[in-house]
Design a protein around this motif. Sequence first.
Motif, short mmCIF file in Angstrom:
data_model
loop_
_atom_site.label_atom_id
_atom_site.label_comp_id
_atom_site.label_asym_id
_atom_site.label_seq_id
_atom_site.Cartn_x
_atom_site.Cartn_y
_atom_site.Cartn_z
N VAL A 146 37.22 44.79 32.48
CA VAL A 146 36.13 45.73 32.77
C VAL A 146 34.76 45.09 32.50
O VAL A 146 33.80 45.35 33.25
CB VAL A 146 36.30 47.01 31.92
N PHE A 147 34.64 44.28 31.45
CA PHE A 147 33.34 43.73 31.05
C PHE A 147 33.24 42.25 31.43
O PHE A 147 34.23 41.51 31.37
CB PHE A 147 33.15 43.87 29.54
N GLU A 148 32.04 41.85 31.75
CA GLU A 148 31.79 40.43 31.98
C GLU A 148 31.94 39.66 30.67
O GLU A 148 32.49 38.56 30.64
CB GLU A 148 30.39 40.23 32.57
N ASN A 149 31.42 40.26 29.59
CA ASN A 149 31.59 39.70 28.25
C ASN A 149 32.39 40.69 27.42
O ASN A 149 31.89 41.75 27.04
CB ASN A 149 30.22 39.44 27.59
N ILE B 197 46.11 46.15 23.93
CA ILE B 197 45.87 46.93 25.16
C ILE B 197 44.38 46.97 25.47
O ILE B 197 43.93 46.69 26.58
CB ILE B 197 46.44 48.36 25.01
N ILE B 198 43.59 47.32 24.46
CA ILE B 198 42.14 47.45 24.67
C ILE B 198 41.50 46.09 24.94
O ILE B 198 40.60 45.97 25.78
CB ILE B 198 41.50 48.13 23.44
N ARG B 199 41.95 45.08 24.25
CA ARG B 199 41.35 43.75 24.45
C ARG B 199 41.62 43.26 25.88
O ARG B 199 40.73 42.68 26.53
CB ARG B 199 41.88 42.75 23.42
N LYS B 200 42.83 43.46 26.37
CA LYS B 200 43.15 43.07 27.73
C LYS B 200 42.29 43.86 28.72
O LYS B 200 41.73 43.29 29.69
CB LYS B 200 44.63 43.30 28.00
N ALA C 210 40.35 49.96 37.51
CA ALA C 210 39.80 50.52 38.74
C ALA C 210 39.23 51.91 38.50
O ALA C 210 38.16 52.26 39.02
CB ALA C 210 40.87 50.55 39.83
N GLU C 211 39.94 52.73 37.73
CA GLU C 211 39.46 54.08 37.44
C GLU C 211 38.14 54.03 36.69
O GLU C 211 37.20 54.74 37.01
CB GLU C 211 40.51 54.84 36.61
N ILE C 212 38.05 53.16 35.68
CA ILE C 212 36.84 53.07 34.85
C ILE C 212 35.67 52.53 35.66
O ILE C 212 34.55 53.06 35.62
CB ILE C 212 37.11 52.20 33.61
N LYS C 213 35.92 51.49 36.44
CA LYS C 213 34.84 50.87 37.21
C LYS C 213 34.33 51.79 38.32
O LYS C 213 33.19 51.68 38.76
CB LYS C 213 35.31 49.55 37.82
N GLY C 214 35.17 52.71 38.76
CA GLY C 214 34.80 53.59 39.86
C GLY C 214 34.01 54.82 39.44
O GLY C 214 33.67 55.66 40.28
N LEU C 215 33.71 54.94 38.14
CA LEU C 215 33.05 56.14 37.63
C LEU C 215 31.79 55.78 36.84
O LEU C 215 31.66 54.67 36.32
CB LEU C 215 34.00 56.92 36.71
#
Length: 635
Positions: free
Chosen positions: A448-451, A440-443, A82-87
């Motif tokens: 965050v990404f569609e792909n 962690i990053i893969r999850k 949510a934090e990443i998508k909101g910025l």
Amino acid sequence: MSISACTLDCPGTCSFIVEKKGEQATIKGNPKHPFSKGLICAKGKALLKRINHPDRITAPLLKRNGKFEPISWDEAFKICAAEIKGLDAEECLHIKGYGFRGVLAKASTVFFRSLGALETYGSLCDEAGCEAIIQNFGSLDQNNISDLDKADIIVNWGKDLSRSSIHITALIKKLRKSGTKVISISPGGDGNEKLSDETILIRPGTDRFLAAAIIRILIEGGNIEAQVVKNSIGYDEFKNLILKYDSIELADRCNVSIENIRKLSSIYKSDKNVSSLIGWGVQRYSFGGENVRYITTLCALSGKLGKEGSGFYYNISSGRNFASWADTPDTPQERKVLLHDLKNELEARDIKVKFMWIDGINVANQVPNCTEAAQAVENCKFVVTVDAFMNDTAARSNLILPCALTMERDEILGSAMHNCIAWSGKVFEPKGSAMSDFDIIRKLGSLVFENNPIPKAETCFKKAIQTPSITNSLEEIKKQGFIETTWPVLAYENYVFGFADGKMRLPKKLNSNPQKEKGFNLLTLVNKNYIHSQIPAQKQDKLPELYISSESPYLAELENHSEAMLCTDIGKLKITIRIDNTIHPDAAIIRRGGWMKFKQNANSIIAPLITDIGVGAAYYSQKAWLEPSSLSISD
């Protein structure tokens, strides 16, 4: 029995044998490994203690009302996404270090570059020296470390043989018994006396003047290797530059006697095999890159390069054996911030950073002027730190994601010293609910990404080893635990260098040190038992110790074991004085890695000085002085 390997920020990349008996486990070196040969250092031996340490964070922690509370991974991932998508991407900053190394360790870089986020630039370690070698020779290369066996004489430029590499030290002990001579050059305080036939004390940061003085004698005596001159660009200009300096002047600048300079020149012009070790400290000065350029230029011009038993050892890229497993564009310079001066860099940006992701580095501890770096972390709206302990950075974060440690995750990694790659296999399940950095990053990528730009780990491994230097399959690497890659034993053989034309480039300058400033050079050197800030809190209950010569003009009336204030232009740190007369009077030593939380961190009083090339941190050019202490230990 399982095979794994050390992923700490160290060139050794030791192969381990791990044995489990019920709830107990033991770790020992792999005797089959051609470099480590069954030896592991105190830091490697302590990995099991670190895994099982009672202070370890093993569940995600979210800061609410100034206090950390455990939360689930589901909640942690939802918050991050949510934090990443909101910025906007430019409001996100990724800060990554080398707290662990390997193929999968690059996952967070791939993620945030795919996002278009800001990232940091600048090196806290060896980049000035690496860039120096590349500027000289067009590539970063060196003889296989096994070739050191053939040296008649080893000249050690600044490597702390008692702390920085037990494998090099073991090899040197063996070679000395068989007649190899070892000459060590450093500002002292490194215990090299017991491991050397002779030690030469040098004024800190002046190695280039010593190398230039030796080269001058070689030029005057007609002892320059003709084939190197033929295979170089700029020799006449370089020769004129060197001959402009008087030998006495060069000797005075480095504070080495003419007698010792002549002795060294005799070594480099002899018909003996001469190998030069270059420590990862000579580059940590304002002209650190030039120091390395001149030392390696001396090796080349004297003909002590590209032959059996003759070469220099500094660094090879630990990732040079691996292909990239992701196609992500490099971050443009306008989207980079200087790591050494984080607070000022961020404040100067028109678009303010509102989200930080920090992994592989205790940034609020390890950078120069770390007090301001800590403020930069505190000033950010939301900070995620991936770590296993409540260190100076984690404590200032909003969310802490607990990571798996060595032997709790799979990894493949290379070395910055030898030509083996290692399989660091998972032996234990991560403590609590800790997850590997990669998982962690893969999850997060899937949220965050569609792909998702992060493929499965097995895919990354298989892509990474598709290089000319690796002829083994992934299954073979896992089974053996390590494999030797196919790089040539000799670097720059026949004086053919890495540039397209095969020619060496010679330095065009010999810079003077800045005008003499008040104080001694403050050298923040490695610990014997701990990597950087991975020091247990329980070991930080005393004042940090400053080692200084009784001949230092800055000691004044202060005595051994007395308390004092270590001072610089940007701050003060309370210390205990320890007299060590092996140290040059213009230097003093404090061991690195102590936490600000415990008033142990010298980086809090070190300015963000920059090296001449490579954008490195010039820690060791920091000038400091001493004042009597009138404060209590609790102040």
